[in-house]
Design a protein around this motif. Structure first.
Motif, PDB file in Angstrom:
ATOM      1  N   LEU A   1       1.038  -1.020  -0.315  1.00 21.43           N
ATOM      2  CA  LEU A   1      -0.464   0.309  -0.568  1.00 21.43           C
ATOM      3  C   LEU A   1       0.540   1.288   0.318  1.00 21.43           C
ATOM      4  N   LEU A   2       2.114   1.102   1.118  1.00 21.57           N
ATOM      5  CA  LEU A   2       2.451   2.226   1.085  1.00 21.57           C
ATOM      6  C   LEU A   2       3.841   2.644  -0.700  1.00 21.57           C
ATOM      7  N   SER A   3       3.508   1.702  -1.065  1.00 20.26           N
ATOM      8  CA  SER A   3       4.722   1.648  -2.332  1.00 20.26           C
ATOM      9  C   SER A   3       3.453   2.634  -3.752  1.00 20.26           C
ATOM     10  N   THR A   4       2.133   2.083  -3.538  1.00 24.35           N
ATOM     11  CA  THR A   4       1.471   3.607  -4.269  1.00 24.35           C
ATOM     12  C   THR A   4       1.308   4.692  -4.304  1.00 24.35           C
ATOM     13  N   LEU A   5       1.781   4.954  -2.627  1.00 21.90           N
ATOM     14  CA  LEU A   5       2.026   6.451  -2.533  1.00 21.90           C
ATOM     15  C   LEU A   5       3.154   6.618  -2.345  1.00 21.90           C
ATOM     16  N   ALA A   6       4.327   5.383  -2.051  1.00 21.05           N
ATOM     17  CA  ALA A   6       5.996   5.915  -3.099  1.00 21.05           C
ATOM     18  C   ALA A   6       6.188   6.546  -4.293  1.00 21.05           C
ATOM     19  N   ILE A   7       4.918   5.947  -5.112  1.00 18.85           N
ATOM     20  CA  ILE A   7       4.953   6.298  -6.227  1.00 18.85           C
ATOM     21  C   ILE A   7       4.507   7.734  -7.046  1.00 18.85           C
ATOM     22  N   ALA A   8       2.819   7.566  -6.184  1.00 19.85           N
ATOM     23  CA  ALA A   8       2.456   9.270  -6.430  1.00 19.85           C
ATOM     24  C   ALA A   8       3.339  10.179  -5.576  1.00 19.85           C
ATOM     25  N   VAL A   9       3.959   9.952  -4.150  1.00 21.55           N
ATOM     26  CA  VAL A   9       5.293  11.275  -3.944  1.00 21.55           C
ATOM     27  C   VAL A   9       6.110  11.038  -4.832  1.00 21.55           C
ATOM     28  N   GLU A  10       6.584  10.264  -6.168  1.00 23.52           N
ATOM     29  CA  GLU A  10       8.434  10.595  -6.546  1.00 23.52           C
ATOM     30  C   GLU A  10       7.425  10.946  -8.075  1.00 23.52           C
ATOM     31  N   ARG A  11       6.455  11.122  -8.779  1.00 22.21           N
ATOM     32  CA  ARG A  11       5.752  12.085  -9.432  1.00 22.21           C
ATOM     33  C   ARG A  11       5.268  12.877  -9.150  1.00 22.21           C
ATOM     34  N   PHE A  12       4.769  13.635  -7.839  1.00 17.46           N
ATOM     35  CA  PHE A  12       4.570  14.581  -7.864  1.00 17.46           C
ATOM     36  C   PHE A  12       6.307  15.692  -6.962  1.00 17.46           C
ATOM     37  N   ILE A  13       7.274  15.008  -6.649  1.00 21.51           N
ATOM     38  CA  ILE A  13       8.388  15.677  -7.046  1.00 21.51           C
ATOM     39  C   ILE A  13       8.469  16.274  -8.530  1.00 21.51           C
ATOM     40  N   ILE A  14       8.773  14.773  -9.225  1.00 22.60           N
ATOM     41  CA  ILE A  14       9.500  15.271 -10.681  1.00 22.60           C
ATOM     42  C   ILE A  14       8.609  16.202 -11.125  1.00 22.60           C
ATOM     43  N   PHE A  15       7.168  16.472 -11.048  1.00 20.59           N
ATOM     44  CA  PHE A  15       6.216  17.687 -11.555  1.00 20.59           C
ATOM     45  C   PHE A  15       6.363  18.722 -11.370  1.00 20.59           C
ATOM     46  N   TYR A  16       7.046  18.873 -10.031  1.00 24.50           N
ATOM     47  CA  TYR A  16       7.018  20.095  -9.218  1.00 24.50           C
ATOM     48  C   TYR A  16       7.773  20.663  -8.542  1.00 24.50           C
ATOM     49  N   LEU A  17       8.971  19.784  -8.092  1.00 25.56           N
ATOM     50  CA  LEU A  17      10.341  20.136  -6.542  1.00 25.56           C
ATOM     51  C   LEU A  17      11.260  19.748  -8.367  1.00 25.56           C
TER      52      LEU A  17
END
Length: 311
Positions: A88-104
């Motif tokens: 479950l946390l892996s799906t959250l980690a993928i979302a965080v990775e996408r967020f960092i790539i596009f925003y930060l």
């Protein structure tokens, strides 16, 4: 009731055997093909590993009960719970990775996401979740058992909701940015469409995860009330909901392999042989986009030379 009981026992075993095979193939493909050995696929590989561990734990448990072998399954049950939470946390980690790539870090200059940091984060997460389950299983007093079950059910849904929110924000950002691109800029148009497809793919993973976990959270919440533990309806409900949860370990690799072009192409390569696949890797590199590709969402940066696929 006998038919329900039979299905409730057989379904998890069948789903788990299939989950072991599919997730093992996913991890093997990422390790075998050079074009799949990218930073973003560490997340996919870890998701497959978690589902693989959860599936193999169920298989081991069934082997014990079917063969009447005399060994304790407490460690297996502990590992199973940890693997489910880590999935479950892996799906959250993928979302965080996408967020960092596009925003930060849209250009990858800051190198926030690296293989070492990603691997280290997963190792720390496994250690923390293991400690959490140990405390819940062995050290928490009976008086706190109800609270722990309520907290666990609530935490599962908080993780799912936060993950879905991340994907929604990212998809909206990509969509709004792509609308400002001219029709003649086919390069950026194609790249944005690829990333939209990637976000939708993992949104499906989050969606199916939520649907598979929802029934289990109900029974976990009800376990906070001891008076329902031994009732026939609760036992049947618990088994059925557990069978639904086991579907998630099969659906995740199916979604990834059916929707992501770079994975589907490897199935064709396997049919033609590995040698031909090796010859075509350079060509594939120019056509495939990594989930972790550093794509700037600022359309004013379209001419920037850093606008390339990540290795």
């Amino acid at each position: 009731m006998a038919i329900v009981d039979t299905l409730a026992w057989v379904t998890p075993l069948l789903m788990s055997v299939l989950g072991v095979i599919l997730n093992l193939l996913s991890m093997g493909a990422i390790l075998s093909f050079k074009t799949l050995r990218k930073t973003k696929n560490i997340f996919i590989s870890h998701l497959s590993f978690c589902d693989f561990v959860a599936s193999i734990c169920i298989v081991i448990t069934y082997i014990k009960y079917l063969t009447q072998l005399d060994f304790s399954t407490s460690f297996v049950q502990h590992t199973f719970g940890v693997a489910l939470v880590m999935s479950l946390l892996s799906t959250l980690a993928i979302a965080v990775e996408r967020f960092i790539i596009f925003y930060l870090d849209p250009f990858g200059n800051r190198k926030i996401i690296t293989p070492f940091r990603t691997t280290l984060a997963f190792l720390v997460s496994w250690a923390c979740v293991n400690v959490m389950f140990y405390l819940m299983g062995y050290l928490i007093r009976e008086s706190l058992y109800r609270i722990s079950k309520v907290i666990l059910s609530s935490s599962i849904w908080i993780a799912i909701i936060v993950t879905a929110a991340f994907y929604g924000i990212i998809y909206q950002k990509i969509t709004s940015a792509s609308k400002g691109i001219g029709a003649s800029d086919t390069f950026l148009q194609r790249r944005y469409k690829v990333h939209q497809k990637i976000i939708v793919t993992f949104s499906l993973v989050v969606g199916t995860t939520g649907l598979c976990w929802l029934p289990l959270t109900v029974t976990e919440f009800l376990k906070a009330f001891p008076q329902v533990h031994d009732t026939p309806w609760f036992i049947a409900l618990d088994r059925i909901f557990f069978s639904i949860l086991c579907l998630n370990q099969v659906l995740n690799p199916i979604i990834v392999w059916s929707r992501m072009t770079e994975f589907r192409d490897k199935l064709k390569v396997c049919r033609r042989g590995e040698r031909e696949g090796d010859r075509g890797e350079n060509n594939e590199q120019t056509n495939l986009t990594s989930v972790s590709a550093n794509v700037p969402v600022n359309i004013d940066s379209r001419d920037n030379s850093i606008f390339t696929m990540s290795p």
